[in-house]
Design a protein around this motif. Structure first.
Motif, PDB file in Angstrom:
ATOM      1  N   LEU A 193       0.822  -1.216   0.000  1.00 47.22           N
ATOM      2  CA  LEU A 193       0.000   0.000   0.000  1.00 47.22           C
ATOM      3  C   LEU A 193       0.852   1.261   0.000  1.00 47.22           C
ATOM      4  N   GLU A 194       1.829   1.312   0.876  1.00 47.98           N
ATOM      5  CA  GLU A 194       2.659   2.521   0.987  1.00 47.98           C
ATOM      6  C   GLU A 194       3.375   2.835  -0.326  1.00 47.98           C
ATOM      7  N   ALA A 195       3.866   1.796  -1.011  1.00 53.75           N
ATOM      8  CA  ALA A 195       4.562   2.018  -2.281  1.00 53.75           C
ATOM      9  C   ALA A 195       3.602   2.573  -3.335  1.00 53.75           C
ATOM     10  N   TRP A 196       2.376   2.064  -3.390  1.00 48.70           N
ATOM     11  CA  TRP A 196       1.397   2.581  -4.361  1.00 48.70           C
ATOM     12  C   TRP A 196       1.068   4.041  -4.070  1.00 48.70           C
ATOM     13  N   VAL A 197       0.890   4.380  -2.786  1.00 49.57           N
ATOM     14  CA  VAL A 197       0.585   5.773  -2.428  1.00 49.57           C
ATOM     15  C   VAL A 197       1.767   6.674  -2.783  1.00 49.57           C
ATOM     16  N   GLU A 198       2.988   6.240  -2.438  1.00 53.18           N
ATOM     17  CA  GLU A 198       4.175   7.039  -2.763  1.00 53.18           C
ATOM     18  C   GLU A 198       4.344   7.195  -4.269  1.00 53.18           C
ATOM     19  N   LEU A 199       4.058   6.127  -5.019  1.00 47.04           N
ATOM     20  CA  LEU A 199       4.153   6.211  -6.473  1.00 47.04           C
ATOM     21  C   LEU A 199       3.113   7.197  -7.007  1.00 47.04           C
ATOM     22  N   GLY A 200       1.898   7.122  -6.492  1.00 48.60           N
ATOM     23  CA  GLY A 200       0.868   8.093  -6.887  1.00 48.60           C
ATOM     24  C   GLY A 200       1.300   9.510  -6.584  1.00 48.60           C
ATOM     25  N   ASN A 201       1.889   9.706  -5.409  1.00 49.52           N
ATOM     26  CA  ASN A 201       2.350  11.042  -5.037  1.00 49.52           C
ATOM     27  C   ASN A 201       3.493  11.515  -5.940  1.00 49.52           C
ATOM     28  N   ALA A 202       4.375  10.593  -6.307  1.00 48.39           N
ATOM     29  CA  ALA A 202       5.478  10.962  -7.207  1.00 48.39           C
ATOM     30  C   ALA A 202       4.936  11.361  -8.575  1.00 48.39           C
ATOM     31  N   TYR A 203       3.963  10.613  -9.070  1.00 47.79           N
ATOM     32  CA  TYR A 203       3.327  10.992 -10.331  1.00 47.79           C
ATOM     33  C   TYR A 203       2.585  12.324 -10.174  1.00 47.79           C
TER      34      TYR A 203
ATOM     35  N   THR B 158      -8.799  12.002  -2.063  1.00 53.98           N
ATOM     36  CA  THR B 158      -8.717  13.441  -2.338  1.00 53.98           C
ATOM     37  C   THR B 158      -7.639  13.745  -3.367  1.00 53.98           C
ATOM     38  N   ASP B 159      -6.462  13.144  -3.208  1.00 56.91           N
ATOM     39  CA  ASP B 159      -5.389  13.371  -4.182  1.00 56.91           C
ATOM     40  C   ASP B 159      -5.813  12.875  -5.563  1.00 56.91           C
ATOM     41  N   MET B 160      -6.525  11.749  -5.605  1.00 50.82           N
ATOM     42  CA  MET B 160      -6.999  11.251  -6.893  1.00 50.82           C
ATOM     43  C   MET B 160      -8.009  12.237  -7.488  1.00 50.82           C
ATOM     44  N   GLY B 161      -8.846  12.831  -6.656  1.00 54.54           N
ATOM     45  CA  GLY B 161      -9.783  13.842  -7.141  1.00 54.54           C
ATOM     46  C   GLY B 161      -9.071  15.031  -7.762  1.00 54.54           C
ATOM     47  N   VAL B 162      -7.993  15.467  -7.145  1.00 56.58           N
ATOM     48  CA  VAL B 162      -7.208  16.579  -7.695  1.00 56.58           C
ATOM     49  C   VAL B 162      -6.647  16.183  -9.060  1.00 56.58           C
ATOM     50  N   MET B 163      -6.173  14.949  -9.170  1.00 54.81           N
ATOM     51  CA  MET B 163      -5.629  14.485 -10.455  1.00 54.81           C
ATOM     52  C   MET B 163      -6.731  14.410 -11.517  1.00 54.81           C
ATOM     53  N   TYR B 164      -7.906  13.950 -11.147  1.00 57.41           N
ATOM     54  CA  TYR B 164      -9.012  13.942 -12.110  1.00 57.41           C
ATOM     55  C   TYR B 164      -9.328  15.368 -12.569  1.00 57.41           C
ATOM     56  N   ARG B 165      -9.322  16.308 -11.651  1.00 54.66           N
ATOM     57  CA  ARG B 165      -9.609  17.698 -12.033  1.00 54.66           C
ATOM     58  C   ARG B 165      -8.548  18.212 -13.002  1.00 54.66           C
ATOM     59  N   ARG B 166      -7.300  17.989 -12.663  1.00 60.68           N
ATOM     60  CA  ARG B 166      -6.220  18.473 -13.524  1.00 60.68           C
ATOM     61  C   ARG B 166      -6.245  17.782 -14.883  1.00 60.68           C
TER      62      ARG B 166
ATOM     63  N   ASN C 236       3.191  15.831 -12.359  1.00 58.97           N
ATOM     64  CA  ASN C 236       2.043  16.138 -13.239  1.00 58.97           C
ATOM     65  C   ASN C 236       1.741  15.032 -14.241  1.00 58.97           C
ATOM     66  N   GLN C 237       1.912  13.791 -13.836  1.00 58.35           N
ATOM     67  CA  GLN C 237       1.545  12.634 -14.651  1.00 58.35           C
ATOM     68  C   GLN C 237       0.180  12.141 -14.165  1.00 58.35           C
ATOM     69  N   TYR C 238      -0.851  12.854 -14.585  1.00 54.40           N
ATOM     70  CA  TYR C 238      -2.194  12.674 -14.035  1.00 54.40           C
ATOM     71  C   TYR C 238      -2.718  11.252 -14.175  1.00 54.40           C
ATOM     72  N   GLU C 239      -2.670  10.702 -15.379  1.00 57.07           N
ATOM     73  CA  GLU C 239      -3.216   9.354 -15.611  1.00 57.07           C
ATOM     74  C   GLU C 239      -2.470   8.317 -14.774  1.00 57.07           C
ATOM     75  N   LYS C 240      -1.156   8.430 -14.725  1.00 61.15           N
ATOM     76  CA  LYS C 240      -0.372   7.472 -13.948  1.00 61.15           C
ATOM     77  C   LYS C 240      -0.663   7.622 -12.456  1.00 61.15           C
ATOM     78  N   ALA C 241      -0.834   8.855 -11.992  1.00 56.13           N
ATOM     79  CA  ALA C 241      -1.177   9.075 -10.585  1.00 56.13           C
ATOM     80  C   ALA C 241      -2.522   8.435 -10.266  1.00 56.13           C
ATOM     81  N   ILE C 242      -3.492   8.649 -11.143  1.00 54.71           N
ATOM     82  CA  ILE C 242      -4.822   8.062 -10.940  1.00 54.71           C
ATOM     83  C   ILE C 242      -4.709   6.537 -10.881  1.00 54.71           C
ATOM     84  N   GLY C 243      -3.912   5.955 -11.773  1.00 50.89           N
ATOM     85  CA  GLY C 243      -3.725   4.508 -11.769  1.00 50.89           C
ATOM     86  C   GLY C 243      -3.100   3.998 -10.476  1.00 50.89           C
TER      87      GLY C 243
END
Length: 179
Positions: free
Chosen positions: A56-66, A94-102, A70-77
């Protein structure tokens, strides 16, 4: 609503409409060393998530790195994978929501903010961001007022990222609506 500025924000980031989104990274060096560090961090996290897809932590950190790059699709994934493991993480929703907006999908952003609120009914950031997207992207003033009134029920002294009182903003919006 001239003079009223809102932002969609991640834990330590403020996004102002019409301006490039700032990076939540704490790094002050914007040179090639920082870029190379981000690329290598992303590569390491991608390797970790391939080797340990339940991390879990690695997926969250990867999302945050994306998110930071500004790699929106990858962050959402990446956030989606994290939410498969723990669907009750309001911060990730919430972070995923921000990525969807962007990424130009405000309705999906609203859905993500709603999931964050469902996971944690007292989650202030998701309520603030929901109001921002409703007002600025979906032109739903009533929905924005409702979202922010929900925020004020939790925190009567809530402030917007600009430092302005949410209560003051809601009152101004209601007054302008009734004119």
């Amino acid at each position: 609503f001239g003079g009223v500025m809102f932002g969609v924000f991640k834990t330590d980031t403020v996004e102002m409409p019409g301006q490039p989104a700032p990076s939540p990274s704490k790094a002050t060096d914007s040179g090639n060393a920082t870029d190379a560090g981000k690329v290598s961090m992303i590569a390491a996290l991608e390797k970790e998530t391939r080797s340990n897809p339940g991390n879990l932590e690695a997926w969250v950190e990867l999302g945050n790195a994306y998110f930071d790059t500004n790699q929106y699709e990858k962050a959402i994934g990446a956030y989606s994978k994290a939410l498969e493991i723990n669907p009750d993480n309001a911060n990730v929703w919430t972070d995923m929501g921000v990525m969807y907006r962007r990424n130009g999908n405000p309705q999906e952003a609203i859905n993500a903010f709603d999931k964050a609120i469902e996971a944690d009914p007292k989650h202030e950031v998701s309520r603030m961001n929901k109001g921002i997207v409703l007002l600025h992207d979906l032109k739903d003033t009533d929905g924005a007022i409702e979202a922010w009134e929900g925020l004020l029920e939790i925190n009567p002294v809530a402030m917007a990222p600009t430092g302005r009182s949410v209560d003051e903003m809601v009152q101004q919006m209601k007054k302008q609506k009734n004119q």
